[in-house]
Design a protein around this motif. Structure first.
Motif, short mmCIF file in Angstrom:
data_model
loop_
_atom_site.label_atom_id
_atom_site.label_comp_id
_atom_site.label_asym_id
_atom_site.label_seq_id
_atom_site.Cartn_x
_atom_site.Cartn_y
_atom_site.Cartn_z
N ILE A 119 0.83 -1.16 0.00
CA ILE A 119 -0.08 0.05 0.08
C ILE A 119 0.70 1.24 0.27
O ILE A 119 1.62 1.52 0.83
CB ILE A 119 -0.93 0.01 1.10
N LEU A 178 -21.21 1.64 -0.40
CA LEU A 178 -21.01 1.54 0.99
C LEU A 178 -21.53 0.28 1.09
O LEU A 178 -21.18 -0.47 2.16
CB LEU A 178 -21.85 2.68 1.73
N LEU A 219 -19.11 -2.35 0.57
CA LEU A 219 -18.03 -2.50 1.29
C LEU A 219 -18.41 -3.15 2.65
O LEU A 219 -17.55 -3.64 3.56
CB LEU A 219 -17.25 -0.96 1.78
N VAL A 265 -16.48 -6.10 3.55
CA VAL A 265 -15.26 -5.76 4.61
C VAL A 265 -15.78 -5.72 6.11
O VAL A 265 -15.19 -6.42 6.89
CB VAL A 265 -14.64 -4.64 4.04
N LEU A 291 -3.68 -0.33 10.83
CA LEU A 291 -4.20 0.81 9.83
C LEU A 291 -4.33 2.01 10.57
O LEU A 291 -4.12 3.09 9.89
CB LEU A 291 -5.60 0.50 9.73
N ILE A 333 -14.07 5.22 5.89
CA ILE A 333 -14.41 4.23 4.66
C ILE A 333 -13.33 3.88 3.93
O ILE A 333 -12.95 2.79 3.49
CB ILE A 333 -15.44 4.91 3.70
N SER A 380 -10.05 3.85 5.16
CA SER A 380 -9.16 2.85 5.93
C SER A 380 -9.99 1.50 5.80
O SER A 380 -9.12 0.72 6.00
CB SER A 380 -8.77 3.46 7.00
N LEU A 381 -11.20 1.31 5.61
CA LEU A 381 -11.84 0.09 5.47
C LEU A 381 -11.21 -0.65 4.30
O LEU A 381 -11.00 -1.89 4.40
CB LEU A 381 -13.29 0.22 5.49
N VAL A 382 -11.07 -0.03 3.25
CA VAL A 382 -10.52 -0.63 2.05
C VAL A 382 -9.24 -1.23 2.33
O VAL A 382 -8.86 -2.45 1.69
CB VAL A 382 -10.13 0.63 0.87
N ASP A 383 -8.57 -0.98 3.36
CA ASP A 383 -7.30 -1.67 3.66
C ASP A 383 -7.20 -2.92 4.50
O ASP A 383 -6.21 -3.61 4.67
CB ASP A 383 -6.07 -0.49 4.20
N ILE A 384 -8.38 -3.22 4.98
CA ILE A 384 -8.20 -3.99 6.19
C ILE A 384 -8.12 -5.55 5.41
O ILE A 384 -7.39 -6.16 5.96
CB ILE A 384 -10.00 -4.01 6.51
#
Lengths: 292, 277
Positions: free
Chosen positions: A5, A35, A38, A42, A274, B96, B98-102
């Motif tokens: 990343i 949304l 996700l 996730v 994170l 949202i 940072s959720l992408v990196d989970i």
């Protein structure tokens, strides 16, 4: 490539003029779809780990966390990361120094080689060490004569973990150091600075955030690796079990509360990773702004 | 600037390059070469019969098709997520984002058991889909869901920076020439994003082919139906069939190398476009 990343500053979304953006209702529909996607893919899994962990009550959750096998898995995970991460950090810094500060033939090929572990299936990452050091492997008989066991023991777990985490620090540092060029280091050298002090006083302060970020990512993967470690671990409870392997064992034994309790530890590791990423982006963004 | 002058001025070239080559050979190259050496120990007939065994062929097919579908789904939804994150203001965007990196940061085994629980018959989502006759857990659909989870950040994080740097002027020009919004998107914006989108797709696809941890829980691992190639390697190893495991691995490695080459070419072309010299 995979798993890398890249840090880049979070630019605020400026309001775009009306004629080059979508109508408000289209925007909200698109936001809603994104949304929902996700959320389903996730967020829901993350939440479910804690819900399942606490489903049978907090007692079972904490019992799962504090049983001896969990603690020894935690200990092994920490030991493995404590060996793999520093080694790959030294490698990453050395590789980035060679690649970014000097010109040589085959540089792009070397970068591809560093990327290689990202492209290899974790199962194959484990398999290669079985082929090298296993009982039927190339060095197996030699090691066996000397009573050294690598595969299905802790050294194999460490090796497989090092393999899968090789690229992380290097991949963060190479683009960063390439962008920074060599002027500052050359200036220091022309003023008579030696190699060590050039690195510690000139290069390191410039790359510090990228380095921290690379180490954090490397650590997250080292502690969380499952496939590669699964191949070379003997799956001996209390001895060659890391946290992710322990999650699997408990899950397959239908001890769901304990399994999800241990899994929640790993979720927290991911969340902390994170958060550090956020801090690093913020800090490196701030230091960039300060330079201008 | 960086030419031969730098080589003379800065110390540590021999040491850093030497250590890099030594380390990468010891940890990566020599062990990987062992796969091919071991494969060469087999005769052609043995190798051929191993990799064309129906169960092995089925596992390749399952790994490739599920990774392909997951890559395509991620190309569409990943682009949408990147688009929304870059272009539209809305509350909670940082979260949202940072959720992408989970999926990068979460251990795959955890993702595996969590997704299985949600999409099983009795799970939060699985129980809603069950009356519709859609089964997710223990089917190929389940494998695809796991690979979508794993691959999502690759697409979002490759498209996002390119979308961010896209010049407003190009779109302005399209509008002035009378193009509608949709036409502007498909004729102007999408072609600009294509290399990044393709790279993201290839990264997600490559990762999906080799993925193990998140898939084994949700797939059910039925031979010929939901058994992925990495799992078959694992099974062969557990049966001490090292030759069989190695042959399957050699085929997968070859495919991975080709993909890596394509990805590097794509990334190289992207960086050439980004920095005109």
């Amino acid at each position: 490539m995979a798993g890398a990343i890249t840090v880049y500053g979070n630019k605020e979304t400026a309001q775009r003029p009306k004629h080059i953006t979508e109508p408000k209702y289209v925007q909200w529909i698109l936001i809603a779809i994104a949304l929902l996607f996700l959320g389903l893919v996730v967020l829901l899994p993350l939440v479910s780990v804690f819900v399942e962990g606490f489903r049978k009550g907090a007692d079972l959750y904490f019992k799962g966390l504090t049983e001896p096998d969990t603690l020894s898995a935690l200990k092994l995970t920490l030991i493995v990361a404590a060996i793999a991460v520093p080694l790959n950090t030294v490698f990453g810094v050395a590789a980035a120094w060679a690649i970014s500060k000097f010109q040589f033939k085959g540089k792009n090929f070397l970068i591809t080689l560093i990327d290689l572990p990202f492209a290899v299936s974790p199962v194959i990452a484990g398999l290669i060490y079985v082929l090298m050091f296993g009982a039927q492997g190339y060095f197996g008989p030699w090691l066996d004569d000397r009573g050294i066991q690598i595969v299905f023991a802790v050294p194999g777990i460490v090796l497989a973990t090092i393999f899968v985490t090789v690229p992380f620090v290097a991949r963060e540092l190479i683009p960063l150091m390439q962008a920074q060029g060599v002027q500052q280091e050359e200036a220091a050298a022309s003023l008579g600075a030696k190699g060590g002090s050039i690195f510690w006083r000139v290069t390191l302060p410039n790359i510090k955030w990228g380095l921290i970020y690379g180490i954090i990512l490397c650590n997250a993967r080292a502690m969380g690796e499952f496939g590669a470690v699964s191949v070379v671990s003997g799956h001996i409870r209390g001895q060659t079990n890391t946290l992710p392997l322990h999650v699997e064992i408990l899950y397959n034994e239908y001890q769901f509360s304990a399994s999800f309790a241990v899994a929640s530890l790993l979720v927290m590791l991911a969340v902390i990773t994170l958060i550090v990423k956020g801090i690093v982006e913020w800090k490196s963004g701030a230091s960039h702004a300060g330079n201008h | 600037m960086k030419g031969s002058k730098a080589r003379r001025a800065l110390p540590g070239f021999g040491l850093s390059l030497g250590f890099t080559l030594f380390y990468i050979s010891l940890i990566v190259l020599i062990p990987l070469a062992a796969v091919f050496f071991k494969t060469f120990e087999l005769s052609w007939a043995e190798l051929w019969s191993t990799i064309t065994n129906p169960r092995v062929l089925a596992s390749y097919r399952i790994s490739f098709t599920t990774a392909l579908w997951a890559g395509l789904i991620n190309a569409v939804f990943g682009l949408l997520v990147a688009w929304v994150l870059v272009r539209y203001p809305f509350p909670g965007k940082r979260f949202i984002d940072s959720l992408v990196d989970i999926p990068f940061a979460l251990p795959t085994a955890v993702a595996g058991i969590a997704l299985t629980t949600i999409y099983a018959k009795t799970g939060w989502v699985g129980s809603l889909l069950e009356p519709l006759g859609i089964k997710v857990a223990y089917t190929q659909l389940g494998i695809i869901i796991a690979l979508v989870f794993i691959g999502l950040p690759f697409v979002v994080r490759t498209v996002q920076p390119v979308l961010q740097d896209l010049e407003k002027e190009t779109e302005e020009a399209a509008v002035m020439l009378g193009a509608y919004r949709r036409r502007t998107f498909f004729k102007v914006v999408l072609p600009e994003l294509m290399p990044a989108l393709l790279t993201g797709f290839a990264l997600a696809f490559a990762r999906g082919i080799g993925e193990y941890g998140s898939v084994v829980f949700i797939s059910g691992n039925m031979p010929m139906r939901t058994e992925i190639a990495p799992l078959l390697i694992m099974t062969k190893l557990e049966q001490y069939d090292y030759a069989g495991a190695t042959a399957i691995a050699a085929v997968m490695l070859t495919v991975s190398f080709i993909l890596l080459l394509i990805i590097n070419l794509l990334q190289w072309r992207m960086s050439r476009r980004a920095i005109p010299d």
